[in-house]
Design an enzyme around this catalytic site. Structure first.
Site, mmCIF file in Angstrom:
data_model
loop_
_atom_site.group_PDB
_atom_site.id
_atom_site.type_symbol
_atom_site.label_atom_id
_atom_site.label_comp_id
_atom_site.label_asym_id
_atom_site.label_seq_id
_atom_site.Cartn_x
_atom_site.Cartn_y
_atom_site.Cartn_z
ATOM 1 N N GLU A 32 0.847 -1.190 0.000
ATOM 2 C CA GLU A 32 0.000 0.000 0.000
ATOM 3 C C GLU A 32 0.888 1.247 0.000
ATOM 4 O OE1 GLU A 32 -2.931 -0.235 3.057
ATOM 5 O OE2 GLU A 32 -3.708 -2.132 2.271
ATOM 6 N N PRO A 33 0.336 2.383 -0.405
ATOM 7 C CA PRO A 33 1.166 3.608 -0.471
ATOM 8 C C PRO A 33 1.775 3.981 0.874
ATOM 9 C CG PRO A 33 -0.905 3.938 -1.636
ATOM 10 C CD PRO A 33 -1.008 2.612 -0.947
ATOM 11 N N GLU A 59 9.614 -7.934 -1.800
ATOM 12 C CA GLU A 59 9.406 -9.082 -0.901
ATOM 13 C C GLU A 59 10.286 -9.017 0.340
ATOM 14 O OE1 GLU A 59 8.627 -12.884 -2.571
ATOM 15 O OE2 GLU A 59 8.200 -12.022 -4.519
ATOM 16 N N GLY A 60 10.326 -7.836 0.936
ATOM 17 C CA GLY A 60 11.099 -7.635 2.154
ATOM 18 C C GLY A 60 12.434 -7.007 1.845
ATOM 19 N N THR A 61 12.603 -5.755 2.225
ATOM 20 C CA THR A 61 13.860 -5.058 1.932
ATOM 21 C C THR A 61 15.034 -5.719 2.668
ATOM 22 O OG1 THR A 61 13.625 -3.613 3.836
ATOM 23 C CG2 THR A 61 12.622 -2.848 1.777
ATOM 24 N N GLN A 97 16.732 -4.416 4.853
ATOM 25 C CA GLN A 97 16.623 -4.096 6.283
ATOM 26 C C GLN A 97 15.624 -5.029 6.971
ATOM 27 O OE1 GLN A 97 16.832 -1.745 3.768
ATOM 28 N NE2 GLN A 97 18.975 -1.546 4.379
#
Lengths: 387, 366
Positions: free
Chosen positions: A130-131, A368-370, A372
């Protein structure tokens, strides 16, 4: 498994031949156009035909490798030729395992059935981000409200792959915000739904070959039958949309890692070929740089394969998967950047493949998950980092 | 990981499973390291050797010749078994691990040149429990087979030896007389002893064969890399445990994200290194063409990981890390010193680069 089996190697050979002949060219065309190839582009019909003639090896024992190692091997080869075209490939895509795991039999038939045996390119799509945030999946703002006619969805989604061309988008929304994550469910929003508005195909730095779409859900009404798993899903962990989604992401992280390795290998080969042909390889500094690149590439591939192998052998692999994802993604970025340097001004001119790879690679440490988020996941497991 | 092998596409297949035998060896060595070495870390360091009783107990385990070929009197389990054993021993004390290995990695030179049989004719019996070997890198070794050799080396982690083996790019030699060990302070690995070595004598065996010299050096590099792996594994693990106990600003320091991420990155560096070392060991055991390059790359990676994990292991403990009350300062010194052996980092990087060049030649030929 002393080596990839002959059966898997044979399949990879087909992917390689297809990639060399069609995928790279299509990816470069999309990149030059600055937009994905249109759904009626001949490439997609040819792709569907290729997949019909060369279906991905199934769990029937013909290929002895487990599904995760298989996926890693195939993703790596696909991404070598073009990561963006891999995401743009027709098919149900990321939602397929979620629908398979959490959908009712009727939903599996209704939404996945049309993808079987067809010669028409079709797409499915999955709307999570989402934004207001992508990584904090538990804090979605999109809401679902039950009415007598169905469910009303309200909110906004962004960066959703293939959503503008998909037959349906599986939208994550919260039906019961007071329950937090447990209140989340997924809803099929079919193409043409008037409540899905403001559809915008984003302009991107790289990976231009597939649509990243933002849209608004404004009293978007879907029938009661369109809630994933039915209105009263069986009480299993898989029936929770959140559980199914997170389970899928844990699996697909290894797939993204493999794609990053493929992209990194491509950058390495471009740099190596350039250095060889230009004579730069005679420079010890260039050779040392390539040695570092190769070593990093090798380690990333080994990490990825180990994470996949653990998944296939039902050995907990959360740390391995996150480690592979972050390390492989950073490797892709490092190698593409170093590749730019070796190719030099030719890369700066903007025509060289390594320049495209440099722009493409960055996304892999975000999706799919930075990097970090992956470190947080690892830290939770290694030192009990509080949530 | 049992076997990792390039197939004709340059791709590798991997089985990461460990067999029952691997687990038994790991359990036995792990217990020995934890019970016999770790508690006496500083004692052995001060004594500059390990005690005779510990030496005897280690010999009794029967792992001395774990990786030597059966025809050479070993167990024939290969380098992969050795690197896993080394890792466990070095997690306790890398210096002690060296002290306990009376063959040092010198035996790899003798084995590579097919010299084990020749030792017997020179009245050297590998089974003789007090027979110790030491290795020096001699750039001139092998240039003129059988000629007199002379030189000196500023430091090796050993107190003495009965047989001195020299290895260079062209070949190797073996001296039974004509060398002398002189104790030096040593920067690290004190439990193994620390000496400078002067040699001036006629080898009882000498070989000229650059290919075999490279093969021997590959095993030696992986051997030392695996000791570094153990040191770094312990440094990362110890500092992680400390960070969970130590509280600052109301919570364990491991829960401050700056440190949490550092701990994660240290963990990744150790895992990455382990994968590359095992990959190289597998390549060597399988006699793969990429083995020499993979070994050089693993050694370089061990040194690069040392530079990151070693100092940060100390950093996480802050001022305490600088004190000898904790093992992280020793780990930082040990891993740095290990990386100076086997010809050092630059030579390994050179060889890894040369291996890439060979790959290019193959591509062009194909």
């Amino acid at each position: 498994m002393n080596n990839f089996s002959a059966a898997l190697n044979a399949y990879i050979e087909q992917v390689r031949e297809w990639g060399q002949r069609e995928v790279r060219r299509a990816g470069l065309e999309a990149d030059r156009n600055g937009a994905p190839l249109p759904p009626d582009h001949p490439y997609f019909a040819a792709y569907v035909d290729f997949r019909r003639r060369h279906p991905v090896p199934a769990d029937d024992g013909a290929v002895p490798e487990g599904p995760a190692v298989r996926m890693a091997a195939i993703n790596e080869e696909n991404a070598y030729w073009d990561r963006g075209m891999g995401v743009a490939a027709p098919g149900p895509g990321l939602p397929a395992p979620i629908v398979t795991a959490a959908g009712t039999p009727e939903q599996r038939e209704r939404f996945l059935g049309p993808f079987r045996g067809t010669d028409i390119p079709r797409w499915g799509s999955f709307a999570l981000t989402e934004p207001s945030g992508g990584s904090d999946t538990a804090a979605f703002r999109t809401r679902a409200t039950r009415t007598d006619r169905g469910y009303l969805l309200n909110g906004a989604k962004c960066f959703i792959g293939n959503a503008a061309r998909a037959d349906w988008v599986l939208v994550q929304a919260n039906l019961d915000p007071e329950k937090g994550r447990a209140g989340q469910r997924s809803f099929f929003v079919e193409r043409g739904n008037r409540g899905m508005t403001g559809i915008k195909i984003e302009k991107k730095m790289g990976l231009r070959a597939y649509e990243s779409v933002s849209f608004i859900l404004e009293d978007c009404e879907v029938p009661h039958d369109n809630i994933l798993g039915g209105e009263r899903p069986e009480r299993t962990s898989k029936s929770s949309a959140y559980g199914a989604t997170m389970g899928t992401l844990n699996t697909t992280r290894v797939g993204v890692a493999a794609s990053a390795v493929g992209l990194a290998r491509s950058a390495y080969d471009e740099a190596l070929n350039f250095a060889t042909q230009s004579g730069a390889f005679k420079s010890i500094r260039v050779r040392d740089r390539l040695e570092v690149m190769y070593r990093q590439l090798r380690a990333a591939w080994l990490m990825t394969l180990r994470a996949a192998w653990k998944a296939d052998n039902r050995i907990p692999n959360i740390v391995d998967a996150s480690m592979a994802k972050v390390f492989a993604a950073e490797t892709a970025q490092d190698l593409a950047s170093a590749g730019m340097e070796i190719v030099g001004l030719e890369a700066g001119a903007g025509h060289h493949l390594v320049e495209k790879l440099f722009r493409d690679a960055k996304a892999l440490n975000i999706v799919e998950g930075t990097g970090q988020i992956q470190r947080i996941i690892m830290a939770r497991n290694l030192v009990g980092l509080p949530r | 990981m049992q076997i990792a092998r390039h197939n004709r596409h340059g791709r590798l297949g991997v089985d990461f499973a460990r067999g029952e035998g691997d687990e038994i060896i790991a359990g036995t060595i792990g217990r020995f390291a934890a019970d016999e070495l770790r508690p006496r870390l500083r004692e052995f360091e001060s004594a500059r050797t390990v005690s005779e009783s510990v030496r005897e107990r280690f010999a009794a385990l029967g792992f001395e010749t774990l990786d030597l070929a059966e025809e050479a009197g070993g167990a024939g389990l290969g380098l992969l078994a050795r690197v896993r054993t080394n890792r466990l021993l070095a997690e306790a004390d890398a210096g002690a691990a060296l002290a306990l290995d009376r063959f040092a990695p010198a035996i790899y030179v003798i084995e590579a040149f097919g010299g084990v049989e020749a030792l017997k004719s020179r009245q050297l019996n590998l089974g003789q429990s007090d027979l110790r070997f030491a290795l020096v890198m001699d750039p001139g070794a092998g240039d003129v087979a059988g000629a007199r050799v002379a030189g000196q080396v500023a430091w090796i982690p050993a107190a003495g030896a009965d047989v001195l083996v020299g290895l260079g790019p062209q070949g190797a030699w073996l001296l039974k007389q004509g060398f002398a060990f002189e104790p030096v302070g040593g920067s690290a690995l004190h439990a193994a002893g620390a000496s400078s070595v002067k040699f001036d004598g006629t080898p009882i065996l000498a070989w000229h064969d650059p290919v075999r010299a490279a093969q021997a050096l590959a095993r030696i590099r992986v051997y030392y890399a695996s000791l570094i792996w153990g040191v770094l594994s312990d440094a990362a693990g110890f500092s992680r445990s400390y960070a969970l106990d130590r509280v600052a600003f109301g919570k364990p320091i491991a829960h401050h994200q700056a440190l949490a991420f550092l701990i994660v990155d240290m963990y990744v560096a150790v895992e990455r290194l382990g994968l590359l070392i095992e990959d190289a060991a597998v390549a060597i055991d399988a006699g793969e063409g990429r083995a020499v390059g993979a070994a050089a790359a693993a050694f370089v990676d061990a040194i690069e990981a040392s530079r990151f994990v070693g100092p940060n292991g100390v950093q996480i403990l802050g001022g305490h890390g600088f004190m000898r009350d904790f093992p992280v300062e020793k780990a930082m010194r040990d891993c740095r010193a290990l990386g100076l052996l086997a010809g050092g980092c630059d030579a390994a990087r050179e060889q890894a680069g040369a291996a890439l060049a060979a790959t290019i030649s193959e591509r062009i030929a194909a």
